[in-house]
Design a protein around this motif. Structure first.
Motif, PDB file in Angstrom:
ATOM      1  N   ALA A   1       9.349   0.932   6.079  1.00 15.84           N
ATOM      2  CA  ALA A   1       9.446  -0.125   5.068  1.00 15.84           C
ATOM      3  C   ALA A   1      10.862  -0.251   4.517  1.00 15.84           C
ATOM      4  O   ALA A   1      11.314  -1.360   4.223  1.00 15.84           O
ATOM      5  CB  ALA A   1       8.458   0.172   3.932  1.00 15.84           C
TER       6      ALA A   1
ATOM      7  N   GLY B   1       0.840  -1.193   0.000  1.00 15.67           N
ATOM      8  CA  GLY B   1       0.000   0.000   0.000  1.00 15.67           C
ATOM      9  C   GLY B   1       0.874   1.241   0.000  1.00 15.67           C
ATOM     10  O   GLY B   1       2.111   1.160  -0.148  1.00 15.67           O
ATOM     11  N   ALA B   2       0.229   2.375   0.193  1.00 21.42           N
ATOM     12  CA  ALA B   2       0.906   3.665   0.059  1.00 21.42           C
ATOM     13  C   ALA B   2       2.143   3.794   0.951  1.00 21.42           C
ATOM     14  O   ALA B   2       3.086   4.514   0.608  1.00 21.42           O
ATOM     15  CB  ALA B   2      -0.079   4.786   0.368  1.00 21.42           C
ATOM     16  N   GLY B   3       2.175   3.088   2.078  1.00 23.83           N
ATOM     17  CA  GLY B   3       3.299   3.203   3.011  1.00 23.83           C
ATOM     18  C   GLY B   3       4.628   2.794   2.405  1.00 23.83           C
ATOM     19  O   GLY B   3       5.674   3.298   2.818  1.00 23.83           O
TER      20      GLY B   3
ATOM     21  N   PHE C   1     -13.563   4.509  -5.747  1.00 21.99           N
ATOM     22  CA  PHE C   1     -14.476   3.945  -4.746  1.00 21.99           C
ATOM     23  C   PHE C   1     -15.791   3.595  -5.441  1.00 21.99           C
ATOM     24  O   PHE C   1     -16.299   4.373  -6.252  1.00 21.99           O
ATOM     25  CB  PHE C   1     -14.694   4.943  -3.603  1.00 21.99           C
TER      26      PHE C   1
ATOM     27  N   VAL D   1       3.233   1.543  11.764  1.00 21.55           N
ATOM     28  CA  VAL D   1       2.509   1.396  13.042  1.00 21.55           C
ATOM     29  C   VAL D   1       1.529   0.244  12.865  1.00 21.55           C
ATOM     30  O   VAL D   1       1.269  -0.161  11.730  1.00 21.55           O
ATOM     31  CB  VAL D   1       1.736   2.702  13.388  1.00 21.55           C
TER      32      VAL D   1
ATOM     33  N   VAL E   1      -9.281  -0.441   3.543  1.00 18.17           N
ATOM     34  CA  VAL E   1     -10.060  -0.530   2.301  1.00 18.17           C
ATOM     35  C   VAL E   1     -10.160  -1.989   1.834  1.00 18.17           C
ATOM     36  O   VAL E   1      -9.143  -2.672   1.666  1.00 18.17           O
ATOM     37  CB  VAL E   1      -9.408   0.345   1.204  1.00 18.17           C
TER      38      VAL E   1
ATOM     39  N   TRP F   1      -6.036  12.260   1.595  1.00 18.15           N
ATOM     40  CA  TRP F   1      -7.449  12.413   1.970  1.00 18.15           C
ATOM     41  C   TRP F   1      -7.652  13.465   3.069  1.00 18.15           C
ATOM     42  O   TRP F   1      -8.762  13.732   3.493  1.00 18.15           O
ATOM     43  CB  TRP F   1      -8.068  11.074   2.385  1.00 18.15           C
TER      44      TRP F   1
ATOM     45  N   ASN G   1       4.650  -2.684   8.745  1.00 19.25           N
ATOM     46  CA  ASN G   1       4.015  -1.363   8.645  1.00 19.25           C
ATOM     47  C   ASN G   1       4.628  -0.427   9.685  1.00 19.25           C
ATOM     48  O   ASN G   1       5.144  -0.879  10.704  1.00 19.25           O
ATOM     49  CB  ASN G   1       2.498  -1.500   8.900  1.00 19.25           C
TER      50      ASN G   1
ATOM     51  N   SER H   1      -2.957   0.551   5.469  1.00 20.19           N
ATOM     52  CA  SER H   1      -3.681   0.789   6.722  1.00 20.19           C
ATOM     53  C   SER H   1      -4.722  -0.282   7.001  1.00 20.19           C
ATOM     54  O   SER H   1      -5.257  -0.345   8.103  1.00 20.19           O
ATOM     55  CB  SER H   1      -4.360   2.163   6.667  1.00 20.19           C
ATOM     56  N   GLY H   2      -5.038  -1.116   6.011  1.00 21.92           N
ATOM     57  CA  GLY H   2      -6.061  -2.143   6.233  1.00 21.92           C
ATOM     58  C   GLY H   2      -7.453  -1.556   6.349  1.00 21.92           C
ATOM     59  O   GLY H   2      -8.349  -2.151   6.946  1.00 21.92           O
TER      60      GLY H   2
ATOM     61  N   GLY I   1       2.879  -1.703   4.401  1.00 22.98           N
ATOM     62  CA  GLY I   1       2.546  -0.290   4.233  1.00 22.98           C
ATOM     63  C   GLY I   1       1.117  -0.007   3.824  1.00 22.98           C
ATOM     64  O   GLY I   1       0.869   0.863   3.001  1.00 22.98           O
TER      65      GLY I   1
ATOM     66  N   THR J   1       0.894   9.345   1.457  1.00 22.97           N
ATOM     67  CA  THR J   1      -0.090   8.297   1.719  1.00 22.97           C
ATOM     68  C   THR J   1      -1.476   8.944   1.727  1.00 22.97           C
ATOM     69  O   THR J   1      -1.618  10.142   1.457  1.00 22.97           O
ATOM     70  CB  THR J   1       0.193   7.616   3.074  1.00 22.97           C
ATOM     71  N   PHE J   2      -2.492   8.146   2.025  1.00 23.46           N
ATOM     72  CA  PHE J   2      -3.868   8.673   1.990  1.00 23.46           C
ATOM     73  C   PHE J   2      -4.351   9.114   3.365  1.00 23.46           C
ATOM     74  O   PHE J   2      -4.928  10.178   3.521  1.00 23.46           O
ATOM     75  CB  PHE J   2      -4.825   7.598   1.437  1.00 23.46           C
ATOM     76  N   ARG J   3      -4.137   8.248   4.375  1.00 20.18           N
ATOM     77  CA  ARG J   3      -4.833   8.449   5.644  1.00 20.18           C
ATOM     78  C   ARG J   3      -3.950   8.956   6.770  1.00 20.18           C
ATOM     79  O   ARG J   3      -4.429   9.170   7.877  1.00 20.18           O
ATOM     80  CB  ARG J   3      -5.527   7.144   6.075  1.00 20.18           C
TER      81      ARG J   3
HETATM   82  N1  APR Z   1       6.891   2.419   6.104  1.00 16.53           N
HETATM   83  C1  APR Z   1       5.879   1.542   6.326  1.00 16.53           C
HETATM   84  N2  APR Z   1       4.601   1.910   6.454  1.00 16.53           N
HETATM   85  C2  APR Z   1       4.331   3.223   6.390  1.00 16.53           C
HETATM   86  C3  APR Z   1       5.318   4.192   6.165  1.00 16.53           C
HETATM   87  C4  APR Z   1       6.657   3.749   6.022  1.00 16.53           C
HETATM   88  N3  APR Z   1       7.678   4.590   5.820  1.00 16.53           N
HETATM   89  N4  APR Z   1       4.726   5.416   6.148  1.00 16.53           N
HETATM   90  C5  APR Z   1       3.415   5.221   6.349  1.00 16.53           C
HETATM   91  N5  APR Z   1       3.168   3.887   6.503  1.00 16.53           N
HETATM   92  C6  APR Z   1       1.872   3.220   6.743  1.00 16.53           C
HETATM   93  C7  APR Z   1       0.907   4.028   7.559  1.00 16.53           C
HETATM   94  O1  APR Z   1       1.130   3.803   8.937  1.00 16.53           O
HETATM   95  C8  APR Z   1      -0.437   3.466   7.100  1.00 16.53           C
HETATM   96  O2  APR Z   1      -0.831   2.357   7.901  1.00 16.53           O
HETATM   97  O3  APR Z   1       1.258   3.037   5.484  1.00 16.53           O
HETATM   98  C9  APR Z   1      -0.150   2.989   5.669  1.00 16.53           C
HETATM   99  C10 APR Z   1      -0.803   3.834   4.582  1.00 16.53           C
HETATM  100  O4  APR Z   1      -2.189   3.726   4.686  1.00 16.53           O
HETATM  101  P1  APR Z   1      -3.186   4.499   3.690  1.00 16.53           P
HETATM  102  O5  APR Z   1      -2.787   5.924   3.594  1.00 16.53           O
HETATM  103  O6  APR Z   1      -4.563   4.198   4.153  1.00 16.53           O
HETATM  104  O7  APR Z   1      -2.890   3.821   2.267  1.00 16.53           O
HETATM  105  P2  APR Z   1      -3.406   2.435   1.688  1.00 16.53           P
HETATM  106  O8  APR Z   1      -3.555   1.424   2.772  1.00 16.53           O
HETATM  107  O9  APR Z   1      -2.522   2.093   0.547  1.00 16.53           O
HETATM  108  O10 APR Z   1      -4.838   2.819   1.137  1.00 16.53           O
HETATM  109  C11 APR Z   1      -5.595   1.841   0.487  1.00 16.53           C
HETATM  110  O11 APR Z   1      -7.292   3.396  -0.122  1.00 16.53           O
HETATM  111  O12 APR Z   1      -7.618   5.596  -0.655  1.00 16.53           O
HETATM  112  C12 APR Z   1      -7.622   4.314  -1.171  1.00 16.53           C
HETATM  113  O13 APR Z   1      -7.283   3.548  -3.356  1.00 16.53           O
HETATM  114  C13 APR Z   1      -6.618   4.146  -2.270  1.00 16.53           C
HETATM  115  O14 APR Z   1      -5.095   2.313  -2.694  1.00 16.53           O
HETATM  116  C14 APR Z   1      -5.598   3.187  -1.698  1.00 16.53           C
HETATM  117  C15 APR Z   1      -6.385   2.446  -0.639  1.00 16.53           C
END
Ligand code: APR
Length: 228
Positions: A214, A8-10, A146, A198, A175, A27, A196, A172-173, A170, A19-21
């Protein structure tokens, strides 16, 4: 050893992709319903195009980090026994050396024809792009919004059911369906691991969880898995 990795975005955060959240995440600055739904695109395509055009342009200024590169190394070692599934629409896995990446939420560097469904590789802005060369339909970002169905679900479900190791990195779990893969993998007997920054919303579903950046955790885990 059959392995499924979900990212994921992390994993791209340390490369400078927001990242998104998290605080300052995408977001926080944008409403999902203004830029990431089919209804938003129907109502105000210009705003939606500007949002994705800016994110596509930002890709030029970022580079893969050691976490992406470690997964490229894992692919070279495991070949078809690895399925790398990402929710990310950036191309940092490919630039980090992964050749076969399943982008379940689509890709920024691709255009989708809203008329005939044709896909075309895309660079630069999509706002004001000429219509589809095949059918004359409007082009839209090739991303899963969405309310839309993620891509490649059959292949993902087969791989998750058949894997021995499932590792989530990476994300957030928050979606679904991606957030549910861990329970599916565990039900079919896989060892499950979260990497992750956190604890994620789904951390309790994983047999093991390691928390930190990561760029540190992923190379160490790949070394461990490959016995280096
Ligand atoms: N290393 C590891 N994890 C990290 C780091 C890092 N350096 N920085 C942030 N994170 C973690 C955050 O703690 C968080 O739990 O990455 C996670 C990012 O979560 P989101 O922003 O919710 O991204 P993601 O889980 O990919 O979102 C899922 O939601 O908005 C939609 O379509 C979009 O694909 C996306 C989906």
């Amino acid at each position: 050893m059959r392995v499924v990795v979900l990212t994921g975005a992390g994993i791209s955060a340390e490369s400078g992709v927001p990242t998104f959240r998290d605080a300052d995440g995408l977001w926080e600055g944008h409403r999902v319903e203004d830029v990431a739904t089919p209804e938003a695109f129907a109502r105000d395509p210009e705003t939606v195009h500007r949002f994705y055009d800016a994110r596509r342009a930002a890709l030029a200024a970022v580079a893969p980090n050691p976490a992406h590169e470690a997964l490229g190394r894992l692919e070279r070692a495991l070949g078809d026994d690895l399925l790398l599934v990402t929710q990310n629409i950036d191309d940092l896995h490919e630039r980090g050396g992964s050749a076969d990446v399943l982008h379940m939420h689509g890709r920024l560097r691709s255009a989708l024809c809203a008329g005939c469904g044709a896909r075309t590789g895309w660079e630069g802005p999509m706002l004001d792009a000429a219509p589809c060369a095949d059918c004359g339909g409007d082009l839209r970002p090739d991303v899963v919004w969405f309310g839309e169905v993620p891509l490649g679900m059959d292949r993902i479900q087969r791989a998750v059911a058949g894997c021995e190791v499932f590792c989530s990195i990476g994300t957030s779990g928050a979606v679904y369906p991606a957030a549910g893969f861990v329970q599916y993998a565990a039900a079919y007997g896989a060892r499950t691991l979260e990497l992750n920054l956190v604890p994620s919303e789904g951390t309790a579903h994983f047999a093991e969880a390691r928390h930190g950046p990561a760029s540190v955790l992923v190379p160490a885990w790949v070394d461990e898995l490959l016995g280096d």
